[in-house]
Design a protein around this motif. Structure first.
Motif, short mmCIF file in Angstrom:
data_model
loop_
_atom_site.label_atom_id
_atom_site.label_comp_id
_atom_site.label_asym_id
_atom_site.label_seq_id
_atom_site.Cartn_x
_atom_site.Cartn_y
_atom_site.Cartn_z
N THR A 140 48.75 38.66 35.17
CA THR A 140 49.24 39.80 35.94
C THR A 140 48.80 39.70 37.39
O THR A 140 49.58 39.92 38.31
CB THR A 140 48.73 41.12 35.32
N LYS A 141 47.54 39.34 37.60
CA LYS A 141 47.02 39.25 38.96
C LYS A 141 47.71 38.12 39.73
O LYS A 141 48.10 38.29 40.89
CB LYS A 141 45.50 39.01 38.92
N VAL A 142 47.88 36.96 39.09
CA VAL A 142 48.53 35.83 39.75
C VAL A 142 49.98 36.18 40.10
O VAL A 142 50.44 35.87 41.21
CB VAL A 142 48.44 34.56 38.87
N ALA A 143 50.68 36.82 39.19
CA ALA A 143 52.07 37.20 39.47
C ALA A 143 52.15 38.18 40.64
O ALA A 143 53.00 38.04 41.53
CB ALA A 143 52.71 37.81 38.22
N THR A 144 51.26 39.15 40.66
CA THR A 144 51.23 40.12 41.75
C THR A 144 50.95 39.44 43.09
O THR A 144 51.61 39.71 44.09
CB THR A 144 50.16 41.20 41.48
N GLY A 170 42.24 37.61 50.10
CA GLY A 170 41.62 38.93 50.07
C GLY A 170 41.81 39.63 48.73
O GLY A 170 40.97 40.41 48.30
N ALA A 171 42.91 39.34 48.07
CA ALA A 171 43.16 39.94 46.76
C ALA A 171 42.49 39.15 45.64
O ALA A 171 42.07 39.73 44.64
CB ALA A 171 44.65 40.03 46.51
N VAL A 172 42.38 37.85 45.80
CA VAL A 172 41.78 37.01 44.75
C VAL A 172 40.27 37.21 44.67
O VAL A 172 39.72 37.31 43.57
CB VAL A 172 42.10 35.51 45.00
N GLU A 173 39.60 37.31 45.80
CA GLU A 173 38.14 37.38 45.80
C GLU A 173 37.58 38.54 44.99
O GLU A 173 36.73 38.34 44.13
CB GLU A 173 37.62 37.41 47.24
N PRO A 174 38.04 39.78 45.19
CA PRO A 174 37.46 40.86 44.39
C PRO A 174 37.79 40.74 42.90
O PRO A 174 37.02 41.18 42.05
CB PRO A 174 38.04 42.14 44.97
N PHE A 175 38.93 40.16 42.59
CA PHE A 175 39.29 40.02 41.18
C PHE A 175 38.31 39.10 40.45
O PHE A 175 37.84 39.40 39.37
CB PHE A 175 40.72 39.48 41.04
N PHE A 176 38.01 37.96 41.06
CA PHE A 176 37.10 37.02 40.42
C PHE A 176 35.64 37.32 40.74
O PHE A 176 34.75 36.86 40.04
CB PHE A 176 37.45 35.58 40.82
N ASN A 177 35.39 38.09 41.80
CA ASN A 177 34.05 38.58 42.12
C ASN A 177 33.03 37.44 42.23
O ASN A 177 31.94 37.51 41.66
CB ASN A 177 33.64 39.60 41.04
N LEU A 192 34.71 47.11 38.84
CA LEU A 192 35.91 46.50 39.40
C LEU A 192 37.14 47.11 38.78
O LEU A 192 38.10 47.44 39.48
CB LEU A 192 35.89 44.97 39.18
N THR A 193 37.14 47.32 37.48
CA THR A 193 38.27 47.89 36.79
C THR A 193 38.53 49.32 37.26
O THR A 193 39.66 49.68 37.56
CB THR A 193 38.06 47.87 35.26
N SER A 194 37.48 50.11 37.37
CA SER A 194 37.67 51.52 37.77
C SER A 194 38.05 51.63 39.25
O SER A 194 38.82 52.50 39.61
CB SER A 194 36.42 52.33 37.47
N SER A 195 37.55 50.73 40.09
CA SER A 195 37.89 50.81 41.51
C SER A 195 39.27 50.27 41.82
O SER A 195 39.89 50.67 42.79
CB SER A 195 36.85 50.06 42.35
N SER A 196 39.80 49.38 40.98
CA SER A 196 41.13 48.82 41.24
C SER A 196 42.22 49.62 40.56
O SER A 196 43.40 49.39 40.80
CB SER A 196 41.20 47.36 40.76
N GLY A 197 41.83 50.55 39.67
CA GLY A 197 42.82 51.38 39.02
C GLY A 197 43.53 50.72 37.87
O GLY A 197 44.54 51.21 37.41
N THR A 198 43.01 49.56 37.40
CA THR A 198 43.66 48.88 36.28
C THR A 198 42.87 49.06 35.03
O THR A 198 41.75 49.40 35.00
CB THR A 198 43.80 47.38 36.54
#
Length: 152
Positions: A37-41, A75-82, A146-152
């Protein structure tokens, strides 16, 4: 009559293993789904930025637009993988493991072989398990944040 303690332990161990296998399969599925999902987005976001900008641009403007798309992507990849948080967490765990190793070496070196007890070693083993517990709990906290801050 009921099961013997040994039979009960075997049954319990089987149940624990079944639970672990269930959790492993689900973890793998959820991880794959989250990553896809993240890669597609990210791919759609980057592609739309580039497509919107492909209108008779000179080479420098096109390069700048590509850089903006890459910055957005990173910028979107970094927080996802942390990565930074993982790095710091592993650094802390490494410090604790090294300290525990030093303490064990000192204990063995400063205690006569016939005076070294299972209780002393058990305390070290308890600290070893605590390191793993803390590492796991901290990682789970990071993932929840991360999950609660990203809304997913």
């Amino acid at each position: 009559m009921g099961l013997s303690p040994t039979e009960t332990a075997v049954l319990l161990l089987d149940k624990i293993r079944e639970g672990n296998e269930y959790a492993r399969r689900r973890k793998k599925r959820f991880s794959r789904s989250a990553s896809l999902t993240k890669v597609a987005t990210l791919a759609l976001s980057a592609a739309s930025t580039v497509i919107l900008g492909l209108q008779n641009l000179n080479a420098w403007t096109g390069l700048a637009l590509a850089c903006v798309a890459l910055v957005t992507l990173l910028g979107a990849v970094e927080p996802f993988f942390n990565w930074r948080s993982r790095w710091v967490l592993m650094e802390q765990a490494q410090h604790r493991f090294r300290r525990l190793g030093d303490d064990l070496e000192y204990l063995v070196a400063s205690t006569a072989a016939d005076r070294l007890t299972y209780d002393q070693l058990g305390e070290v083993f308890g600290r070893y398990q605590a390191i793993w517990d803390d590492l796991s709990n901290t990682w789970l906290e990071h993932r929840r944040e991360l999950t609660s801050s990203s809304g997913t």
